[in-house]
Design a protein around this motif. Sequence first.
Motif: not given
Length: 344
Positions: A311, A317-319, A313-315, A305-308, A321
């Motif tokens: 990926y 988990r979002d990447w 600059l997103g998390t 859940s931390t931006k990276n 999806r």
Amino acid sequence: MDDFDPAELERIRRFGRADWRRFVRPGWERFVRPAGREAQRKEFAKWERAFETPMARRLRKEQEEREQIERERLEAEHRAEIDREALAIKAELASLRVELVWAELRWKAECAERKRRADLRWERFMAAFLRGDFRHKAGFDPSQLRVPAGNSVQSGRWTADPQFTRLAASGKLPPTLGHNSGNFDIPPDRPEDPRERTGAIRAAARFLAKIPGPIGRAAALVAILEGASWLREHQAEIETQLDPPKTLQELQDAVHVDRPGTQIHHIVEQGPAEREGFARSKIDAPDNLVRISKQKHQEISEWFSTKNVRYGLGTPRDWLRGKSWEDRRAVGIEKLIDVGVLKP
């Protein structure tokens, strides 16, 4: 059974003679090649069947019926023997299952007993250590101070250095190698903020990881617990963070063994996977479950859940999806290796 063609038998009766054997040369087998003897015998049997008398036919049928009954009896006995053997095998398998269950129960009881004895030995060791028995046996001065934990290879050694004397007198715990950024002191009192508590637990584990040998590590842990008694309830969480990396099979086998300070972790995150439409049976399948340290589990969840930058600059988990199950599993395996839980 009658294996002869009725049309062929009728042809022989029509165009042959009932006394056909008069025309067969005595000792005919000596004048026929071996390859043709069997065919000739079959031909003679066909002629005998064609001119068979009613009495001979009745006797032959009675004999065939008796043979058929005997065959059926033998087949029934054979089937019964097979059924008996199958039941015997099933009974043996059931007995083996019972023995396996009992062996597993004995093994668990033995493991529990070993753990109890190990805990008892550890308690005795710590009690003796705190009483100073080891110092007396080694010939050290009980009043001599030791280097506090957190001072590299000097940790735990007896010293008369005024610097360590002041530190011991102040009661301040040694600083660890940091919490996220900067040095992080383990607070002697239990923090109200859960994040501070988590940081202290992880900092204690990071500090202990840099101390070589189980004895030195145990002594350092005692020093930490003396200065921060609230960490005693989190001792299992601290110790499990020091576990060496294991194979994936070992982590999966440990799922069924409850251990303090650990949690069951889904390699592919269960919440996002379920929202993406993956079946619950697949999410909770044995190959997706491992048992790891509670703090490592929380660390991985925080990472998802931390931006990276990696990926976009997103998390992570979002990447993930909309990605496939294999992509999600690959990221989960990579993170288990990265936190030191899984062997590369």
